[in-house]
Design a protein around this motif. Structure first.
Motif, mmCIF file in Angstrom:
data_model
loop_
_atom_site.group_PDB
_atom_site.id
_atom_site.type_symbol
_atom_site.label_atom_id
_atom_site.label_comp_id
_atom_site.label_asym_id
_atom_site.label_seq_id
_atom_site.Cartn_x
_atom_site.Cartn_y
_atom_site.Cartn_z
ATOM 1 N N MET A 1 0.862 -1.168 0.000
ATOM 2 C CA MET A 1 0.000 0.000 0.000
ATOM 3 C C MET A 1 0.912 1.235 0.000
ATOM 4 N N SER A 5 -2.468 6.032 -0.675
ATOM 5 C CA SER A 5 -3.574 5.143 -0.312
ATOM 6 C C SER A 5 -3.808 5.151 1.193
ATOM 7 N N LYS A 6 -2.738 5.163 1.971
ATOM 8 C CA LYS A 6 -2.855 5.209 3.426
ATOM 9 C C LYS A 6 -3.489 6.524 3.871
ATOM 10 N N THR A 8 -5.467 8.445 2.123
ATOM 11 C CA THR A 8 -6.869 8.406 1.706
ATOM 12 C C THR A 8 -7.702 7.550 2.647
#
Length: 170
Positions: A1, A5-6, A8
């Protein structure tokens, strides 16, 4: 990840949690039980002289409300409002909170309430008790700023039974 992405995912969780709590609080307001603090001692005249209401949170999480109002009507005319300010109730427990009654015609309201109390306790009928109804409104704002209110309407007789604690689980 990856890093974005983290970020978000954290942002989505941070947005969802307050809305989820608000939805749970709205549900809790609909399930909230209440009665006069002294069981089997409620009467409308006592309500007009302020007093304490006992609340019961039957759910396994904290619930809160911004305002709890009991508005009394007779013959479609507002006779006064009993208001309780903000309260947080622990899971599966009860709490007692003081309320204040306000009416533009307090003497008239108290006279009416004494007559109806007398009738509800088996006395001679002088006023039509079917013209008495109560609106209970519980304000639970969504995420603290969007107004939301749960409203329930009762006949005067049914509300008298509720406030005397006939179906109270705490």
């Amino acid at each position: 990840m990856n890093k974005y992405s983290k970020i978000t995912l954290v942002a989505v969780i941070a947005i969802i949690i307050p809305f989820a709590y608000s939805i749970l609080n709205i549900y809790a307001a609909e399930q909230l039980q209440f009665r006069w603090s002294e069981q089997s001692r409620f009467n409308y005249f006592e309500l007009s002289n302020n007093g304490d209401v006992k609340f019961c949170n039957t759910l396994p999480y904290w619930t809160s409300f911004k305002k709890f109002e009991i508005t009394t009507f007779y013959d479609l005319e507002n006779k006064g409002t009993f208001t309780i300010q903000p309260l947080v109730i622990n899971p599966l427990s009860g709490a007692v909170q003081n309320g204040v009654f306000h009416s533009e015609g307090l003497n008239e309201a108290q006279y009416l309430f004494m007559q109806l109390d007398y009738e509800f306790n088996g006395g001679e009928i002088r006023l039509d008790p079917n013209k008495m109804y109560i609106v209970v409104s519980i304000d639970t704002p969504i995420i603290g700023v969007i107004p939301y209110s749960t409203t329930m309407q009762y006949s005067g007789f049914d509300f008298n039974k509720i406030m005397n604690g006939e179906n109270f689980n705490c």
